[in-house]
Motif scaffolding. Structure first.
Motif, PDB file in Angstrom:
ATOM      1  N   ASN A  58     -27.073  12.366   9.247  1.00 45.49           N
ATOM      2  CA  ASN A  58     -25.843  12.189   8.480  1.00 45.49           C
ATOM      3  C   ASN A  58     -26.117  12.498   7.018  1.00 45.49           C
ATOM      4  O   ASN A  58     -27.179  12.152   6.497  1.00 45.49           O
ATOM      5  CB  ASN A  58     -25.320  10.757   8.589  1.00 45.49           C
ATOM      6  CG  ASN A  58     -24.422  10.568   9.785  1.00 45.49           C
ATOM      7  OD1 ASN A  58     -23.976  11.529  10.394  1.00 45.49           O
ATOM      8  ND2 ASN A  58     -24.164   9.320  10.118  1.00 45.49           N
ATOM      9  N   SER A  60     -24.403  12.054   3.114  1.00 41.97           N
ATOM     10  CA  SER A  60     -23.347  11.487   2.284  1.00 41.97           C
ATOM     11  C   SER A  60     -23.679  11.731   0.820  1.00 41.97           C
ATOM     12  O   SER A  60     -24.852  11.666   0.423  1.00 41.97           O
ATOM     13  CB  SER A  60     -23.173   9.986   2.545  1.00 41.97           C
ATOM     14  OG  SER A  60     -24.357   9.284   2.263  1.00 41.97           O
ATOM     15  N   SER A  72     -17.264   9.023  -2.840  1.00 41.90           N
ATOM     16  CA  SER A  72     -18.239   9.416  -1.828  1.00 41.90           C
ATOM     17  C   SER A  72     -17.585  10.359  -0.830  1.00 41.90           C
ATOM     18  O   SER A  72     -16.400  10.239  -0.537  1.00 41.90           O
ATOM     19  CB  SER A  72     -18.787   8.185  -1.090  1.00 41.90           C
ATOM     20  OG  SER A  72     -17.748   7.495  -0.440  1.00 41.90           O
ATOM     21  N   THR A  73     -18.382  11.297  -0.323  1.00 41.75           N
ATOM     22  CA  THR A  73     -17.888  12.233   0.673  1.00 41.75           C
ATOM     23  C   THR A  73     -18.939  12.413   1.748  1.00 41.75           C
ATOM     24  O   THR A  73     -20.142  12.385   1.466  1.00 41.75           O
ATOM     25  CB  THR A  73     -17.531  13.600   0.031  1.00 41.75           C
ATOM     26  OG1 THR A  73     -16.976  14.463   1.021  1.00 41.75           O
ATOM     27  CG2 THR A  73     -18.750  14.264  -0.575  1.00 41.75           C
ATOM     28  N   ALA A  74     -18.497  12.535   2.982  1.00 39.31           N
ATOM     29  CA  ALA A  74     -19.395  12.776   4.107  1.00 39.31           C
ATOM     30  C   ALA A  74     -19.361  14.262   4.439  1.00 39.31           C
ATOM     31  O   ALA A  74     -18.287  14.835   4.613  1.00 39.31           O
ATOM     32  CB  ALA A  74     -18.976  11.955   5.321  1.00 39.31           C
ATOM     33  N   GLN A 175     -29.590  11.117   3.014  1.00 40.00           N
ATOM     34  CA  GLN A 175     -29.723  11.787   4.302  1.00 40.00           C
ATOM     35  C   GLN A 175     -30.346  10.795   5.272  1.00 40.00           C
ATOM     36  O   GLN A 175     -31.482  10.377   5.083  1.00 40.00           O
ATOM     37  CB  GLN A 175     -30.596  13.035   4.176  1.00 40.00           C
ATOM     38  CG  GLN A 175     -30.116  14.020   3.120  1.00 40.00           C
ATOM     39  CD  GLN A 175     -31.046  15.197   2.954  1.00 40.00           C
ATOM     40  OE1 GLN A 175     -31.442  15.850   3.918  1.00 40.00           O
ATOM     41  NE2 GLN A 175     -31.421  15.483   1.708  1.00 40.00           N
ATOM     42  N   ASN A 328     -15.803   2.753   2.907  1.00 39.88           N
ATOM     43  CA  ASN A 328     -16.345   3.633   3.943  1.00 39.88           C
ATOM     44  C   ASN A 328     -17.303   2.826   4.807  1.00 39.88           C
ATOM     45  O   ASN A 328     -18.134   2.074   4.289  1.00 39.88           O
ATOM     46  CB  ASN A 328     -17.079   4.822   3.321  1.00 39.88           C
ATOM     47  CG  ASN A 328     -16.156   5.708   2.517  1.00 39.88           C
ATOM     48  OD1 ASN A 328     -15.240   6.307   3.056  1.00 39.88           O
ATOM     49  ND2 ASN A 328     -16.366   5.783   1.211  1.00 39.88           N
ATOM     50  N   THR A 330     -20.069   3.108   8.034  1.00 41.62           N
ATOM     51  CA  THR A 330     -20.882   3.929   8.933  1.00 41.62           C
ATOM     52  C   THR A 330     -21.697   2.999   9.817  1.00 41.62           C
ATOM     53  O   THR A 330     -22.353   2.083   9.309  1.00 41.62           O
ATOM     54  CB  THR A 330     -21.828   4.855   8.154  1.00 41.62           C
ATOM     55  OG1 THR A 330     -21.075   5.640   7.230  1.00 41.62           O
ATOM     56  CG2 THR A 330     -22.573   5.790   9.107  1.00 41.62           C
ATOM     57  N   PHE A 340     -18.054   6.652  11.933  1.00 43.13           N
ATOM     58  CA  PHE A 340     -17.692   6.614  10.512  1.00 43.13           C
ATOM     59  C   PHE A 340     -16.185   6.494  10.369  1.00 43.13           C
ATOM     60  O   PHE A 340     -15.420   7.132  11.091  1.00 43.13           O
ATOM     61  CB  PHE A 340     -18.167   7.873   9.790  1.00 43.13           C
ATOM     62  CG  PHE A 340     -17.702   7.960   8.358  1.00 43.13           C
ATOM     63  CD1 PHE A 340     -18.417   7.343   7.354  1.00 43.13           C
ATOM     64  CD2 PHE A 340     -16.542   8.641   8.025  1.00 43.13           C
ATOM     65  CE1 PHE A 340     -17.991   7.404   6.035  1.00 43.13           C
ATOM     66  CE2 PHE A 340     -16.104   8.714   6.717  1.00 43.13           C
ATOM     67  CZ  PHE A 340     -16.827   8.092   5.713  1.00 43.13           C
TER      68      PHE A 340
END
Length: 439
Positions: A58, A60, A72-74, A175, A328, A330, A340
Motif C-alpha cells: 500500500n 499513502s 492524504s491520498t492513497a 509504503q 481515513n 486502513t 480502506f
C-alpha cells in the motif's frame, strides 16, 4: 532484459505483470481499496532470472494543499505500466525493477551487494501535477523519496521473507509491504533453499522449508517450484468481548521538540457488511505521528493491524473554530486483503480555536455507511497547544444543554399562554353566571 510473472502471476491474466494491482470497489458510497499480490521476475538476455519479487503493498502520501492544509491520498496503480529502466544490471550495478505509470509516477528498487550480503534501495517519484491524486497541491512537480528495503542487508543466496506488515517511511510517503518473498542475485536463476526473515517476523536466518514460488527458465518448460510448510500470516485481528470498552490512549504530535497536538481517547473500529470487524485499538501497540499547521493538523495512529488518520481544519469563516474534517481507515488483513475507507467531508468536534474538545460519553464517527469508529473518553486539541497542556475544554454535553434551554423556555411560554387562556375562560364563565342571577 525480460520481465515475466511466475505461475501464480500468470493466473491473474495478461496484465498480471503489473508490479502493483489494486482494484477499486464502491461499497455503499465509500471508496474501498483492495490490494493484491505481486509476482514478478526479471531476466537477463540469456533468459536467466536475476531478481524475483512477490509481495503486497500500500502507498499513502501526505501533501500540502493550496490552502495550507495537509491532506492524504492513497495511490492506485493502473493495470497498464511501463517497465522501461528494468534490467539485470552489469558488473558495476545490480538488478533493477522500475515501474512507470500514470502522469509521471515512478517506483523502482535497485540492488547492490557486498561479498556476503545484498540490499535494495527504493526510489519513489510522484508527480503532484496529477490532478486526480493531488487536485489542489501547493507544491507542483515531481517529488522523489528514497529508502532502503529491506532495512538491513540480507545474506547472499538467501530468500528474504516478511509476512507481517513492514513499513517503509520516507518524508511524507508511507509504503506498507507484507507477504514479501524477495531474492536478488539468484544463483543460476534459482531461488535459494535458505531464507532470512524480517525483524517483524521475529526469526533469524534459518534453513528454509523452501519458499512458495515458481521460477520458469523458459516459457514452455516445466516449472521448478518450491513450497513452504511454515507460512506465517498477520497476527489475528483481535475481537473485543461484547460490551468491552477500549483502553484510553494518550497521544501527541510534536513540532520539533514541542507538543503541537494532544489527544486522549479510546477507539473501537466497527466495520459491517461483507467485511465485518469489531476491534478495539490497543494504545500499548499504537504509535502516533502527524503534522501541525496554522489551518490544518493531522494525527496518524498506526497499529500492527490498522491505521487511522484524523485531519483537523480551521473553518474558513470569521468564527475562528476548528473541526474534524477528514478520516481515513486502513485495515491490514491477510485473509480479506487490505481494506480502506475515507471521508474528507466530515464535520465533527466543532470547537472554538484555542480551546480543547472533551466528550466523556461514547460517540460514533461515521466515515462511511459500513465504516464507523466508536470514540470513548475523548479529549483533543489540534491547535494552539501551549506548554504541552490542554486549554479550556468545550464539553459535548453543552450541545445537549443548548437544546435543552430553548425547549424549556418554549415549554414555559406555552404553559403561560395556557394559564392566560384558562383565566380568560374562567372570567367569562363567572360574568355569564352573574348575569343569570340578576335575571
Amino acid at each position: 532484459m525480460e520481465i515475466r510473472c511466475s505461475v501464480a502471476g500468470r493466473l491473474l491474466g495478461p496484465l498480471c505483470c503489473g508490479l502493483f494491482l489494486f482494484v477499486l470497489l464502491l461499497l455503499e458510497g465509500s471508496a474501498v481499496f483492495q490490494a493484491y499480490a505481486v509476482d514478478v521476475e526479471v531476466r537477463d538476455d540469456s533468459n536467466v532470472t536475476c531478481l524475483y519479487a512477490k509481495w503486497m503493498m500500500n502507498l499513502s502520501i501526505i501533501y500540502e494543499s493550496e490552502l495550507n492544509e495537509y491532506k492524504s491520498t492513497a495511490l492506485m496503480l493502473p493495470d497498464s505500466v511501463s517497465y522501461d529502466g528494468s534490467s539485470c544490471g552489469n558488473e558495476a550495478s545490480g538488478p533493477v525493477l522500475a515501474i512507470e505509470f500514470g502522469e509521471g509516477h515512478l517506483w523502482s528498487i535497485s540492488f547492490t551487494k557486498t561479498e556476503n550480503t545484498y540490499q535494495g534501495s527504493i526510489s519513489f517519484t510522484y508527480n503532484t501535477n496529477d490532478t486526480v491524486l493531488f487536485p489542489d497541491a501547493k507544491r507542483k512537480g515531481q517529488i522523489t523519496t528514497f529508502a532502503n528495503y529491506p532495512s538491513r542487508p540480507i545474506e547472499l543466496d538467501t530468500v528474504f521473507i516478511c509476512h507481517n506488515v513492514d513499513s517503509v517511511e520516507a518524508d511524507n510517503v508511507t509504503q506498507d509491504l507484507w507477504n514479501v518473498t524477495l531474492q536478488a542475485f539468484l544463483n543460476e536463476g534459482s531461488l535459494s533453499n535458505m531464507m532470512t526473515q524480517c525483524d517483524k517476523d521475529m526469526a533469524p536466518s534459518v534453513p528454509a522449508a523452501p519458499v512458495t514460488a515458481a521460477i520458469t527458465t523458459d516459457a514452455d518448460s516445466t516449472n521448478s517450484t518450491t513450497e513452504s510448510n511454515a507460512i506465517r500470516t498477520f497476527p489475528p485481528l483481535p475481537t473485543p468481548e461484547p460490551g468491552e470498552k477500549p483502553a484510553t490512549g494518550i497521544y501527541s504530535v510534536k513540532n520539533g521538540t514541542t507538543d503541537c497536538l494532544l489527544a486522549s481517547m479510546g477507539l473501537q473500529l466497527n466495520i459491517t457488511g461483507k467485511y465485518s470487524l469489531l476491534m478495539n485499538i490497543d494504545p500499548n501497540t499504537t504509535t502516533a505521528s502527524g503534522h501541525c499547521g496554522s489551518t490544518t493538523a493531522v494525527l496518524n495512529l498506526k497499529d500492527t493491524n490498522c491505521e487511522i488518520d484524523f485531519l483537523f481544519a480551521v473553518r474558513n469563516t470569521s468564527s475562528e473554530r476548528f473541526y474534524l474534517k477528514e478520516m481515513n481507515i486502513t485495515v491490514f488483513d491477510s485473509t480479506n486483503g487490505t481494506q480502506f475507507s475515507g471521508n474528507d467531508n466530515l464535520s465533527y468536534w466543532d470547537t472554538s480555536l484555542g480551546n480543547s474538545y472533551m466528550c466523556r460519553k461514547e460517540e460514533t464517527l461515521v466515515v462511511a455507511p459500513s465504516y464507523k469508529v466508536n470514540v470513548f473518553d475523548l479529549k483533543i486539541q489540534p491547535f494552539a497547544v501551549k506548554e504541552g497542556q490542554y486549554s479550556t475544554a468545550e464539553d459535548c454535553s453543552q450541545d445537549v444543554d443548548n437544546f435543552f434551554v430553548p425547549i424549556m423556555v418554549g415549554a414555559a411560554l406555552a404553559g403561560l399562554v395556557a394559564l392566560v387562556l384558562m383565566a380568560l375562560f374562567v372570567g367569562r364563565q363567572a360574568r355569564r353566571n352573574a348575569g343569570y342571577e340578576q335575571l
